[in-house]
Motif scaffolding. Structure first.
Motif, PDB file in Angstrom:
ATOM      1  N   MET A   1     -10.224  18.925 -17.550  1.00  0.00           N
ATOM      2  CA  MET A   1     -11.534  18.907 -16.897  1.00  0.00           C
ATOM      3  C   MET A   1     -12.594  18.301 -17.833  1.00  0.00           C
ATOM      4  O   MET A   1     -13.384  17.448 -17.422  1.00  0.00           O
ATOM      5  CB  MET A   1     -11.898  20.345 -16.508  1.00  0.00           C
ATOM      6  N   CYS A   2     -12.569  18.730 -19.086  1.00  0.00           N
ATOM      7  CA  CYS A   2     -13.542  18.215 -20.066  1.00  0.00           C
ATOM      8  C   CYS A   2     -13.407  16.707 -20.226  1.00  0.00           C
ATOM      9  O   CYS A   2     -14.393  15.975 -20.268  1.00  0.00           O
ATOM     10  CB  CYS A   2     -13.335  18.860 -21.440  1.00  0.00           C
ATOM     11  N   GLU A   3     -12.149  16.264 -20.348  1.00  0.00           N
ATOM     12  CA  GLU A   3     -11.889  14.849 -20.599  1.00  0.00           C
ATOM     13  C   GLU A   3     -12.378  13.985 -19.424  1.00  0.00           C
ATOM     14  O   GLU A   3     -13.037  12.966 -19.614  1.00  0.00           O
ATOM     15  CB  GLU A   3     -10.381  14.657 -20.826  1.00  0.00           C
ATOM     16  N   VAL A   4     -12.038  14.424 -18.209  1.00  0.00           N
ATOM     17  CA  VAL A   4     -12.446  13.683 -17.013  1.00  0.00           C
ATOM     18  C   VAL A   4     -13.973  13.665 -16.905  1.00  0.00           C
ATOM     19  O   VAL A   4     -14.590  12.646 -16.575  1.00  0.00           O
ATOM     20  CB  VAL A   4     -11.821  14.320 -15.748  1.00  0.00           C
ATOM     21  N   MET A   5     -14.567  14.819 -17.231  1.00  0.00           N
ATOM     22  CA  MET A   5     -16.016  14.941 -17.167  1.00  0.00           C
ATOM     23  C   MET A   5     -16.681  13.993 -18.161  1.00  0.00           C
ATOM     24  O   MET A   5     -17.674  13.342 -17.853  1.00  0.00           O
ATOM     25  CB  MET A   5     -16.362  16.382 -17.559  1.00  0.00           C
ATOM     26  N   GLU A   6     -16.081  13.939 -19.359  1.00  0.00           N
ATOM     27  CA  GLU A   6     -16.616  13.094 -20.425  1.00  0.00           C
ATOM     28  C   GLU A   6     -16.524  11.624 -20.036  1.00  0.00           C
ATOM     29  O   GLU A   6     -17.501  10.891 -20.079  1.00  0.00           O
ATOM     30  CB  GLU A   6     -15.785  13.357 -21.687  1.00  0.00           C
ATOM     31  N   GLN A   7     -15.305  11.205 -19.639  1.00  0.00           N
ATOM     32  CA  GLN A   7     -15.047   9.779 -19.390  1.00  0.00           C
ATOM     33  C   GLN A   7     -15.763   9.265 -18.157  1.00  0.00           C
ATOM     34  O   GLN A   7     -16.096   8.092 -18.075  1.00  0.00           O
ATOM     35  CB  GLN A   7     -13.532   9.553 -19.245  1.00  0.00           C
ATOM     36  N   SER A   8     -16.004  10.134 -17.173  1.00  0.00           N
ATOM     37  CA  SER A   8     -16.683   9.673 -15.964  1.00  0.00           C
ATOM     38  C   SER A   8     -18.188   9.583 -16.184  1.00  0.00           C
ATOM     39  O   SER A   8     -18.913   8.975 -15.406  1.00  0.00           O
ATOM     40  CB  SER A   8     -16.397  10.627 -14.812  1.00  0.00           C
ATOM     41  N   GLY A   9     -18.662  10.216 -17.253  1.00  0.00           N
ATOM     42  CA  GLY A   9     -20.091  10.213 -17.517  1.00  0.00           C
ATOM     43  C   GLY A   9     -20.804  11.409 -16.900  1.00  0.00           C
ATOM     44  O   GLY A   9     -21.996  11.601 -17.092  1.00  0.00           O
TER      45      GLY A   9
ATOM     46  N   SER B   1     -16.181  13.899 -10.671  1.00  0.00           N
ATOM     47  CA  SER B   1     -15.750  12.987 -11.735  1.00  0.00           C
ATOM     48  C   SER B   1     -14.764  11.950 -11.226  1.00  0.00           C
ATOM     49  O   SER B   1     -14.933  10.747 -11.447  1.00  0.00           O
ATOM     50  CB  SER B   1     -15.090  13.760 -12.883  1.00  0.00           C
ATOM     51  N   VAL B   2     -13.715  12.429 -10.551  1.00  0.00           N
ATOM     52  CA  VAL B   2     -12.682  11.501 -10.075  1.00  0.00           C
ATOM     53  C   VAL B   2     -13.269  10.576  -9.005  1.00  0.00           C
ATOM     54  O   VAL B   2     -12.996   9.369  -8.989  1.00  0.00           O
ATOM     55  CB  VAL B   2     -11.443  12.265  -9.548  1.00  0.00           C
ATOM     56  N   GLY B   3     -14.100  11.133  -8.151  1.00  0.00           N
ATOM     57  CA  GLY B   3     -14.754  10.323  -7.113  1.00  0.00           C
ATOM     58  C   GLY B   3     -15.557   9.192  -7.737  1.00  0.00           C
ATOM     59  O   GLY B   3     -15.447   8.029  -7.341  1.00  0.00           O
ATOM     60  N   TYR B   4     -16.320   9.534  -8.767  1.00  0.00           N
ATOM     61  CA  TYR B   4     -17.172   8.546  -9.418  1.00  0.00           C
ATOM     62  C   TYR B   4     -16.327   7.492 -10.137  1.00  0.00           C
ATOM     63  O   TYR B   4     -16.563   6.291 -10.046  1.00  0.00           O
ATOM     64  CB  TYR B   4     -18.090   9.267 -10.400  1.00  0.00           C
ATOM     65  N   MET B   5     -15.278   7.977 -10.819  1.00  0.00           N
ATOM     66  CA  MET B   5     -14.445   7.055 -11.581  1.00  0.00           C
ATOM     67  C   MET B   5     -13.618   6.131 -10.687  1.00  0.00           C
ATOM     68  O   MET B   5     -13.241   5.045 -11.111  1.00  0.00           O
ATOM     69  CB  MET B   5     -13.498   7.833 -12.517  1.00  0.00           C
TER      70      MET B   5
ATOM     71  N   SER C   1     -20.465  14.507 -17.665  1.00  0.00           N
ATOM     72  CA  SER C   1     -20.888  15.388 -18.751  1.00  0.00           C
ATOM     73  C   SER C   1     -22.259  14.977 -19.289  1.00  0.00           C
ATOM     74  O   SER C   1     -23.143  15.811 -19.491  1.00  0.00           O
ATOM     75  CB  SER C   1     -19.843  15.345 -19.861  1.00  0.00           C
ATOM     76  N   GLY C   2     -22.423  13.654 -19.467  1.00  0.00           N
ATOM     77  CA  GLY C   2     -23.697  13.142 -19.957  1.00  0.00           C
ATOM     78  C   GLY C   2     -24.838  13.443 -19.001  1.00  0.00           C
ATOM     79  O   GLY C   2     -25.937  13.809 -19.420  1.00  0.00           O
ATOM     80  N   ILE C   3     -24.553  13.303 -17.693  1.00  0.00           N
ATOM     81  CA  ILE C   3     -25.598  13.544 -16.692  1.00  0.00           C
ATOM     82  C   ILE C   3     -26.018  15.015 -16.697  1.00  0.00           C
ATOM     83  O   ILE C   3     -27.212  15.324 -16.770  1.00  0.00           O
ATOM     84  CB  ILE C   3     -25.097  13.134 -15.281  1.00  0.00           C
ATOM     85  N   ILE C   4     -25.006  15.926 -16.666  1.00  0.00           N
ATOM     86  CA  ILE C   4     -25.321  17.356 -16.667  1.00  0.00           C
ATOM     87  C   ILE C   4     -26.121  17.716 -17.922  1.00  0.00           C
ATOM     88  O   ILE C   4     -27.130  18.423 -17.865  1.00  0.00           O
ATOM     89  CB  ILE C   4     -24.019  18.204 -16.624  1.00  0.00           C
ATOM     90  N   THR C   5     -25.652  17.192 -19.071  1.00  0.00           N
ATOM     91  CA  THR C   5     -26.330  17.486 -20.324  1.00  0.00           C
ATOM     92  C   THR C   5     -27.775  17.017 -20.293  1.00  0.00           C
ATOM     93  O   THR C   5     -28.686  17.726 -20.720  1.00  0.00           O
ATOM     94  CB  THR C   5     -25.586  16.808 -21.493  1.00  0.00           C
TER      95      THR C   5
ATOM     96  N   PRO D   1     -29.510  23.101 -28.808  1.00  0.00           N
ATOM     97  CA  PRO D   1     -29.188  21.668 -28.804  1.00  0.00           C
ATOM     98  C   PRO D   1     -28.298  21.298 -27.618  1.00  0.00           C
ATOM     99  O   PRO D   1     -27.464  22.110 -27.202  1.00  0.00           O
ATOM    100  CB  PRO D   1     -28.430  21.462 -30.113  1.00  0.00           C
ATOM    101  N   LYS D   2     -28.451  20.072 -27.132  1.00  0.00           N
ATOM    102  CA  LYS D   2     -27.726  19.689 -25.917  1.00  0.00           C
ATOM    103  C   LYS D   2     -26.222  19.600 -26.139  1.00  0.00           C
ATOM    104  O   LYS D   2     -25.446  19.728 -25.196  1.00  0.00           O
ATOM    105  CB  LYS D   2     -28.276  18.380 -25.347  1.00  0.00           C
ATOM    106  N   GLU D   3     -25.812  19.434 -27.392  1.00  0.00           N
ATOM    107  CA  GLU D   3     -24.371  19.367 -27.681  1.00  0.00           C
ATOM    108  C   GLU D   3     -23.674  20.704 -27.404  1.00  0.00           C
ATOM    109  O   GLU D   3     -22.458  20.774 -27.327  1.00  0.00           O
ATOM    110  CB  GLU D   3     -24.139  18.987 -29.145  1.00  0.00           C
ATOM    111  N   LEU D   4     -24.453  21.781 -27.275  1.00  0.00           N
ATOM    112  CA  LEU D   4     -23.849  23.106 -27.105  1.00  0.00           C
ATOM    113  C   LEU D   4     -23.854  23.579 -25.655  1.00  0.00           C
ATOM    114  O   LEU D   4     -23.317  24.639 -25.339  1.00  0.00           O
ATOM    115  CB  LEU D   4     -24.599  24.136 -27.971  1.00  0.00           C
ATOM    116  N   ILE D   5     -24.467  22.792 -24.771  1.00  0.00           N
ATOM    117  CA  ILE D   5     -24.624  23.221 -23.378  1.00  0.00           C
ATOM    118  C   ILE D   5     -23.285  23.551 -22.724  1.00  0.00           C
ATOM    119  O   ILE D   5     -23.128  24.574 -22.061  1.00  0.00           O
ATOM    120  CB  ILE D   5     -25.386  22.148 -22.566  1.00  0.00           C
TER     121      ILE D   5
END
Lengths: 181, 167
Positions: free
Chosen positions: B51-59, A12-16, B61-65, B78-82
């Motif tokens: 971790m969640c926030e960074v995952m969300e903002q970097s995108g 994440s940090v790497g990408y951002m 989370s979207g890719i994994i989902t 549903p993908k919202e629960l993954i």
């Protein structure tokens, strides 16, 4: 958890760093802020429930209920002696009521005792039963839903009970089939 | 259903009173454990939310989902629960954080919110049980029990998303 955290953080940090370097710090801080809010809510929720549960425990109800669990425990765990059955019954009962402060030490005692007796089957069964958590009332979830604006926070009680039953029954059956007695 | 909790509290209080448990001292004794408990899980909750926030903002989370949603889709999850399904076996406090996120984002009474509540309430932190219960055991044949528990939990998750549709 260490591996997961490392992967997620680095990717994440790497990408951002390339896409939005200015957002990294604010994202991390905003995550921490959410945690602070959640912690305040949890303190309130846990205070209420732990207060009530303490009364339950001091009434000696856990011990009484665990006597009811004694026979089913002997049946499910197979060939266990009386002291093992006592720990197991207490662990199972406390887990069902939601008293994890009682359940965990009893579970540890049961596991150590069964380990000494080389009872691998009962150990595997203890794992399955504890890890599939038969719980009668998901108190934290109900309170959290209530706090986050649910108008019918109890709606999930019955589905949760059914679904936890499904997992526990699966766990017991799979262990009975795949682990040697 | 709305009478369950009030009746439970009433029953516990009356039984405790009959058993001559000092109610005030008892309740306070329980409350005393609440703050240490939150203090204990707080660092984990905080780290997972970062971790969640960074995952969300970097995108990420979207890719994994997106990658996992076809697989979970087969089972009707549903993908919202993954995220919740993936975190739950590893971290109780972490998944509590994810549950709270999910409830605030989609609404506690939405289908996703109800599913998340049921999944959280009906499953346990598998690896925590392995680490804590069996820490002192000499023989650790835990591979089979872990697989059995994860499979059982997954089956109940599939069951949960189904039952939330009809109940």
């Amino acid at each position: 958890m260490n591996v997961i955290f490392a992967c997620i953080l680095i990717v994440s940090v790497g990408y951002m760093t390339f896409t939005a370097p200015e957002l990294i710090l604010s994202a991390m801080t905003s995550g921490a802020e959410k945690a602070l809010k959640l912690a305040a809510g949890l303190t309130a929720i846990y205070s209420v429930w732990l207060g009530i549960f303490e009364l339950l425990e001091r009434s000696g109800l856990t011990e009484k209920l665990s006597k009811l669990a004694y026979k089913p425990v002997k049946r499910i765990f197979g060939n266990v002696d009386d002291s093992a059955a006592k720990y197991l019954a207490l662990n199972v009962t406390a887990n069902i009521i939601g008293l994890s402060s009682v359940a965990t030490p009893m579970g540890i005692k049961a596991a150590a005792y069964l380990d000494e007796k080389d009872n691998e089957y009962a150990k595997a069964m203890l794992f399955a039963v504890a890890a599939t958590s038969l719980q009668i009332l998901p108190t934290t979830v109900i309170s959290l839903r209530d706090k986050l604006g649910s108008v019918s926070s109890y709606d999930i009680v019955l589905p949760t009970l059914l679904s936890t039953l499904v997992s526990t029954v699966c766990g017991i059956l799979l262990t009975a089939v795949f682990v040697k007695r | 259903m709305k009478y369950v909790i009030p009746l439970l509290i009433l029953a516990i209080t009356i039984v405790a009173a009959v058993k001559k448990v000092p109610l005030y001292d008892g309740f306070v004794g329980g409350v005393k454990k609440a703050f240490p408990l939150v203090v204990k899980i707080f660092p984990y909750v905080l780290t997972v939310l970062i971790m969640c926030e960074v995952m969300e903002q970097s995108g990420l989370s979207g890719i994994i989902t997106n990658v996992l949603s076809p697989v979970f889709g087969i089972f009707g999850i549903p993908k919202e629960l993954i995220k919740l399904v993936l975190v739950k076996p590893f971290s109780g406090s972490g998944s509590l954080a994810v549950l709270s996120e999910t409830l605030s984002t989609f609404g506690a009474d939405s289908y996703i919110g109800r599913c998340a509540s049921v999944i959280f309430g009906s499953s346990e932190t598998t690896f925590y049980v392995g680490a804590v219960y069996f820490a002192s055991c000499k023989k650790k044949n835990l591979v089979k029990p872990i697989i059995i528990s994860l499979v059982s939990t997954f089956i109940s998750t599939v069951f949960a998303v189904f039952i939330c549709k009809i109940m």
